[in-house]
Design an enzyme around this catalytic site. Structure first.
Site, PDB file in Angstrom:
ATOM      1  N   GLU A 163      31.065 -12.630  36.449  1.00 37.59           N
ATOM      2  CA  GLU A 163      30.588 -11.771  35.378  1.00 37.59           C
ATOM      3  C   GLU A 163      29.129 -12.022  35.041  1.00 37.59           C
ATOM      4  OE1 GLU A 163      31.490  -9.161  33.847  1.00 37.59           O
ATOM      5  OE2 GLU A 163      29.982  -9.262  32.275  1.00 37.59           O
ATOM      6  N   HIS A 192      32.840 -13.985  29.211  1.00 41.79           N
ATOM      7  CA  HIS A 192      32.032 -12.771  29.386  1.00 41.79           C
ATOM      8  C   HIS A 192      30.588 -13.258  29.557  1.00 41.79           C
ATOM      9  CE1 HIS A 192      31.970  -8.253  27.981  1.00 41.79           C
ATOM     10  NE2 HIS A 192      31.231  -8.447  29.040  1.00 41.79           N
ATOM     11  N   HIS A 249      36.959 -13.957  25.291  1.00 46.03           N
ATOM     12  CA  HIS A 249      37.886 -12.962  24.740  1.00 46.03           C
ATOM     13  C   HIS A 249      39.327 -13.451  24.859  1.00 46.03           C
ATOM     14  CE1 HIS A 249      34.625 -10.088  24.422  1.00 46.03           C
ATOM     15  NE2 HIS A 249      34.369 -10.202  25.709  1.00 46.03           N
ATOM     16  N   ASN A 277      29.573  -9.018  23.870  1.00 46.63           N
ATOM     17  CA  ASN A 277      29.344  -8.803  25.291  1.00 46.63           C
ATOM     18  C   ASN A 277      28.509  -9.939  25.880  1.00 46.63           C
ATOM     19  OD1 ASN A 277      27.937  -7.712  27.742  1.00 46.63           O
ATOM     20  ND2 ASN A 277      29.187  -5.926  27.281  1.00 46.63           N
ATOM     21  N   ASN A 312      24.509  -4.275  25.524  1.00 42.33           N
ATOM     22  CA  ASN A 312      25.110  -5.036  26.626  1.00 42.33           C
ATOM     23  C   ASN A 312      24.285  -6.289  26.938  1.00 42.33           C
ATOM     24  OD1 ASN A 312      26.097  -5.641  29.418  1.00 42.33           O
ATOM     25  ND2 ASN A 312      27.319  -3.824  29.053  1.00 42.33           N
ATOM     26  N   ASP A 334      23.333  -2.927  32.763  1.00 44.63           N
ATOM     27  CA  ASP A 334      24.290  -3.926  32.289  1.00 44.63           C
ATOM     28  C   ASP A 334      23.542  -5.203  31.913  1.00 44.63           C
ATOM     29  OD1 ASP A 334      26.508  -5.826  32.237  1.00 44.63           O
ATOM     30  OD2 ASP A 334      27.696  -4.211  33.070  1.00 44.63           O
ATOM     31  N   ASN A 335      23.693  -6.239  32.703  1.00 49.82           N
ATOM     32  CA  ASN A 335      23.080  -7.493  32.260  1.00 49.82           C
ATOM     33  C   ASN A 335      21.638  -7.661  32.745  1.00 49.82           C
ATOM     34  OD1 ASN A 335      24.036  -7.740  34.808  1.00 49.82           O
ATOM     35  ND2 ASN A 335      25.566  -9.266  34.295  1.00 49.82           N
TER      36      ASN A 335
HETATM   37  C1  LIG Z   1      26.223  -8.489  35.732  1.00 49.03           C
HETATM   38  O1  LIG Z   1      27.291  -7.825  35.109  1.00 49.03           O
HETATM   39  C2  LIG Z   1      28.238  -7.321  36.010  1.00 49.03           C
HETATM   40  C3  LIG Z   1      29.183  -6.479  35.232  1.00 49.03           C
HETATM   41  O2  LIG Z   1      29.469  -6.981  33.972  1.00 49.03           O
HETATM   42  C4  LIG Z   1      28.889  -8.503  36.697  1.00 49.03           C
HETATM   43  O3  LIG Z   1      29.861  -8.067  37.602  1.00 49.03           O
HETATM   44  C5  LIG Z   1      27.822  -9.301  37.430  1.00 49.03           C
HETATM   45  O4  LIG Z   1      28.389 -10.460  37.985  1.00 49.03           O
HETATM   46  C6  LIG Z   1      26.698  -9.679  36.522  1.00 49.03           C
HETATM   47  N1  LIG Z   1      25.635 -10.221  37.330  1.00 49.03           N
HETATM   48  C7  LIG Z   1      24.883 -11.237  36.962  1.00 49.03           C
HETATM   49  C8  LIG Z   1      23.807 -11.605  37.941  1.00 49.03           C
HETATM   50  O5  LIG Z   1      25.044 -11.802  35.921  1.00 49.03           O
END
Ligand SMILES: *[C@@H]1O[C@H](CO)[C@@H](O)[C@H](O)[C@H]1NC(C)=O
Ligand SMILES: *[C@@H]1O[C@H](CO)[C@@H](O)[C@H](O)[C@H]1NC(C)=O
Ligand SMILES: *[C@@H]1O[C@H](CO)[C@@H](O)[C@H](O)[C@H]1NC(C)=O
Ligand SMILES: *[C@@H]1O[C@H](CO)[C@@H](O)[C@H](O)[C@H]1NC(C)=O
Length: 332
Positions: free
Chosen positions: A53, A114, A133, A167, A223, A268-269
């Site tokens: 994640e 998360h 979570h 998140n 996010n 996203d991140n």
């Molecule tokens: C970024 O977020 C995605 C989806 O939440 C996740 O699958 C991925 O591992 C994350 N990548 C990094 C580099 O944190």
């Protein structure tokens, strides 16, 4: 109220929802396809087959990685396995991810990590903060990293009325952090309504033991969050609004908006490049595919780099795409 009025209101409500659904379809851009590129330095990392994640890398090159998220409405590759934190030494030729041992007294069975963030104290102690979570609720867990033992010692669980639907997190002091809330509601059906109506009720929250406050509002779904190298700015991604907010950090931890960068992709991140200050963003090119998830037609991921006003978009679909950054298993 007369029957006619009730019917008129009902019809107007349906029309509004219909209009919002069309807007939602445009927002998720269901038709978008990604041309895969295969970066040569990418390879599958064993031990992360069930997803990953978030990642946080220490200046020494040790990387913490949280396991694939279990999230309502999102597929999981290991729904019955407890979550884990992996350690990987990026200095090694062929780095392997190794699950860290977590001290007793912490409920490992319900661990569902998360966003993660590390903080190095003046005495060089490394703290790892994890958005968790358990039973689909939100808490923040503070761990101390024991490098010799390759283990995490659980120090405390942080809960607060404002720390709901969390998140991602960025830790800026021994007990101070910013975190993002990705939904206002916690009930699944109200969350659906919130998404359809595009309510923009989510926010960035500041936490310290003495003060917890909302510091930036108006996000559709806040996010990924990170801090600039000089620690003066906070970058927060709004995945549904497809943009990144640049926020100035003040002495009292308040944030004021400097600008919003529209990317036209589900952001996203975020990660700040420690050498250049560039922002790397993990993105989802196709929101619908992410939700439906078909292994024969995976949603893919996209990597964007933001540098000096220019934007490059690199679709990434390496052979080990499931291990790092596909977003298939985690999504939010
Ligand atoms: C970024 O977020 C995605 C989806 O939440 C996740 O699958 C991925 O591992 C994350 N990548 C990094 C580099 O944190
Ligand atoms: C969806 O993405 C494609 C590819 O980037 C773009 O050409 C198209 O205009 C987008 N559609 C909408 C509705 O945003
Ligand atoms: C992935 O999940 C499966 C099914 O829960 C499990 O048997 C397997 O051990 C997991 N693999 C890893 C590397 O965690
Ligand atoms: C993990 O921690 C437990 C309890 O603290 C301990 O009994 C066990 O030996 C540790 N395992 C490893 C591989 O260090």
């Amino acid at each position: 109220m007369g029957k006619l009025m009730v019917l008129t209101l009902f019809g107007a409500g349906l029309a509004l929802i219909g209009e919002r659904l069309v807007a939602l379809r445009q927002r998720t851009n269901a038709s978008r396809e990604v041309e895969p590129v295969e970066p040569q330095s990418c390879h599958l990392i064993e031990g992360l087959e069930n997803g990953s994640e978030d990642i946080d890398i220490l200046p020494s090159g040790l990387a913490f990685i949280s396991s694939g998220l279990k999230y309502p409405g999102m597929p999981s590759f290991a729904p019955d396995e407890p979550g884990q934190i992996f350690l990987m030494d990026l200095n090694e030729q062929n780095p392997r991810a190794q699950a860290l041992n977590i001290s007793d007294g912490f409920d490992k069975a319900s661990f569902n990590p998360h966003g993660i963030s590390t903080f190095i104290d003046e005495d060089h102690t490394v703290y790892l903060y994890v958005v968790n979570h358990p039973h689909m609720k939100s808490t923040v867990e503070k761990f101390k990293f024991e490098e010799q033992q390759r283990s995490l010692v659980h120090l405390k669980t942080i809960k607060h009325e404002l720390l709901k639907s969390l998140n991602d997190i960025v830790v800026l002091g021994p007990e101070q952090f910013y975190a993002t809330r990705d939904h206002y509601f916690t009930n699944f059906f109200l969350v659906l309504l919130e998404i359809i109506m595009d309510l923009h009720w989510t926010y960035v929250v500041f936490y310290s033991p003495t003060e917890v406050k909302v510091v930036a509002e108006g996000f559709s779904s806040a996010n990924g969050i990170t801090v600039s190298l000089d620690k003066k700015y906070i970058y927060a991604a709004d995945v549904a609004a497809q943009n990144i907010h640049v926020l100035k950090k003040h002495e009292n931890w308040d944030l004021t908006q400097v600008k919003v960068i529209h990317l036209g992709i589900l952001v996203d991140n975020l990660t700040e490049d420690p050498d250049t200050g560039d922002i790397w963003a993990g993105c989802h090119p196709n929101g619908m595919k992410l939700l439906i998830y078909n292994p024969e037609d995976p949603p893919g991921s996209e990597l964007e780099a933001r540098r000096q006003g220019k934007l490059s978009v690199e679709p990434v679909k390496p052979p080990g795409y499931r291990a790092m950054g596909s977003g298939t298993e985690s999504g939010s």
